[in-house]
Design an enzyme around this catalytic site. Structure first.
Site, PDB file in Angstrom:
ATOM      1  N   CYS A  78      38.826  43.183  37.127  1.00 60.58           N
ATOM      2  CA  CYS A  78      39.970  44.076  36.947  1.00 60.58           C
ATOM      3  C   CYS A  78      40.407  44.169  35.482  1.00 60.58           C
ATOM      4  O   CYS A  78      39.686  44.744  34.676  1.00 60.58           O
ATOM      5  CB  CYS A  78      41.088  43.634  37.888  1.00 60.58           C
ATOM      6  SG  CYS A  78      42.216  44.962  38.291  1.00 60.58           S
ATOM      7  N   HIS A 168      38.997  42.425  43.083  1.00 60.44           N
ATOM      8  CA  HIS A 168      39.284  40.992  42.918  1.00 60.44           C
ATOM      9  C   HIS A 168      38.573  40.161  43.988  1.00 60.44           C
ATOM     10  O   HIS A 168      39.164  39.885  45.038  1.00 60.44           O
ATOM     11  CB  HIS A 168      40.785  40.737  43.084  1.00 60.44           C
ATOM     12  CG  HIS A 168      41.629  41.308  41.997  1.00 60.44           C
ATOM     13  ND1 HIS A 168      42.001  40.578  40.891  1.00 60.44           N
ATOM     14  CD2 HIS A 168      42.176  42.531  41.842  1.00 60.44           C
ATOM     15  CE1 HIS A 168      42.762  41.332  40.103  1.00 60.44           C
ATOM     16  NE2 HIS A 168      42.878  42.522  40.652  1.00 60.44           N
ATOM     17  N   GLU A 170      38.223  37.118  43.935  1.00 58.01           N
ATOM     18  CA  GLU A 170      38.971  35.851  44.037  1.00 58.01           C
ATOM     19  C   GLU A 170      40.178  35.988  44.958  1.00 58.01           C
ATOM     20  O   GLU A 170      40.801  34.987  45.300  1.00 58.01           O
ATOM     21  CB  GLU A 170      39.376  35.355  42.636  1.00 58.01           C
ATOM     22  CG  GLU A 170      40.559  36.052  41.990  1.00 58.01           C
ATOM     23  CD  GLU A 170      40.263  37.447  41.453  1.00 58.01           C
ATOM     24  OE1 GLU A 170      39.153  37.962  41.666  1.00 58.01           O
ATOM     25  OE2 GLU A 170      41.169  38.027  40.827  1.00 58.01           O
TER      26      GLU A 170
HETATM   27  N1  GLN Z   1      46.513  47.536  35.731  1.00 60.16           N
HETATM   28  C1  GLN Z   1      46.044  46.390  35.003  1.00 60.16           C
HETATM   29  C2  GLN Z   1      45.651  46.771  33.582  1.00 60.16           C
HETATM   30  O1  GLN Z   1      45.541  47.911  33.278  1.00 60.16           O
HETATM   31  C3  GLN Z   1      44.881  45.729  35.710  1.00 60.16           C
HETATM   32  C4  GLN Z   1      45.319  45.259  37.083  1.00 60.16           C
HETATM   33  C5  GLN Z   1      44.700  43.981  37.546  1.00 60.16           C
HETATM   34  O2  GLN Z   1      44.039  43.256  36.789  1.00 60.16           O
HETATM   35  N2  GLN Z   1      44.947  43.656  38.785  1.00 60.16           N
HETATM   36  O3  GLN Z   1      45.441  45.927  32.771  1.00 60.16           O
END
Ligand code: GLN
Length: 190
Positions: A78, A168, A170
């Site tokens: 992410c 994710h 995890e």
């Molecule tokens: N929206 C976050 C970002 O732009 C990422 C979201 C996440 O890691 N769950 O950094």
């Protein structure tokens, strides 16, 4: 084998729990003083702008970027994937910029901010995927390749020793993406 987990902010404890379940030693990277030799690095989810700032404040930005550039296996989820991307389509910033992919931040909009689905991932099979204000990959360039898509959007990518997921692993019970990363590390150690 020792895996370093970037622990400045975000969902680092959840990665630690996955590695505990797999019996893989790990440690938390909190600042330059806690950085030590490792065989693999995990960049967790969280907030990429905050992590980018803290990485610089803590003097970790350049050392970690150089390790990744030199082939240290890295698994980024992410916000971590945003840190690796060469280009962010809807943001002028970039961070480590070691992976030849273009990403879109917060790509699913507000209504679909968080969702869970299942989809196949190359070399793994069908797995649960948890998305939280996730990016997706708009384009893979160079030698980066697509490992998974959801609704036509790229959500998992690999380039050499770099592995990135928009979702994710995890935050699910499924250990297979972490196992896949450990195979990358083992292969790199041979
Ligand atoms: N929206 C976050 C970002 O732009 C990422 C979201 C996440 O890691 N769950 O950094």
């Amino acid at each position: 084998m020792l895996i370093g987990i970037l622990a400045l902010q975000g969902a680092f404890l959840e990665h630690a729990k996955m590695l505990d379940r797999l019996g893989v030693p790990h440690y938390e990277i909190r600042n330059l003083g806690t950085l030590r030799p490792m065989d693999g690095l995990i960049l967790p989810g969280g907030e990429s702008t905050t992590m980018g700032k803290l990485l610089r404040d803590e003097g970790l930005f350049e050392p970690l970027r150089d390790l990744i550039k030199n082939g240290l296996p890295v698994f980024a989820t992410c916000a971590g994937l945003i840190l690796l991307a060469k280009k962010i389509d809807n943001d002028a910033r970039s961070y480590f910029a070691t992976m030849n992919v273009d990403v879109v931040r917060n790509a699913y909009g507000r209504q679909l901010g968080s969702f869970r689905t299942e989809a196949p991932m190359d070399g793994i099979g069908t797995i649960p995927m948890v998305f939280i204000r996730a990016p997706y990959v708009a384009r893979t360039n160079g030698t980066s390749r697509v490992l998974a898509t959801v609704d036509g959007h790229i959500v998992a990518v690999r380039e050499g020793n770099q592995l990135g997921t928009a979702f994710h692993p995890e935050l699910s019970e499924n250990l297979s993406v972490h196992r896949y990363f450990i195979e990358i590390i083992k292969h790199n150690l041979q």
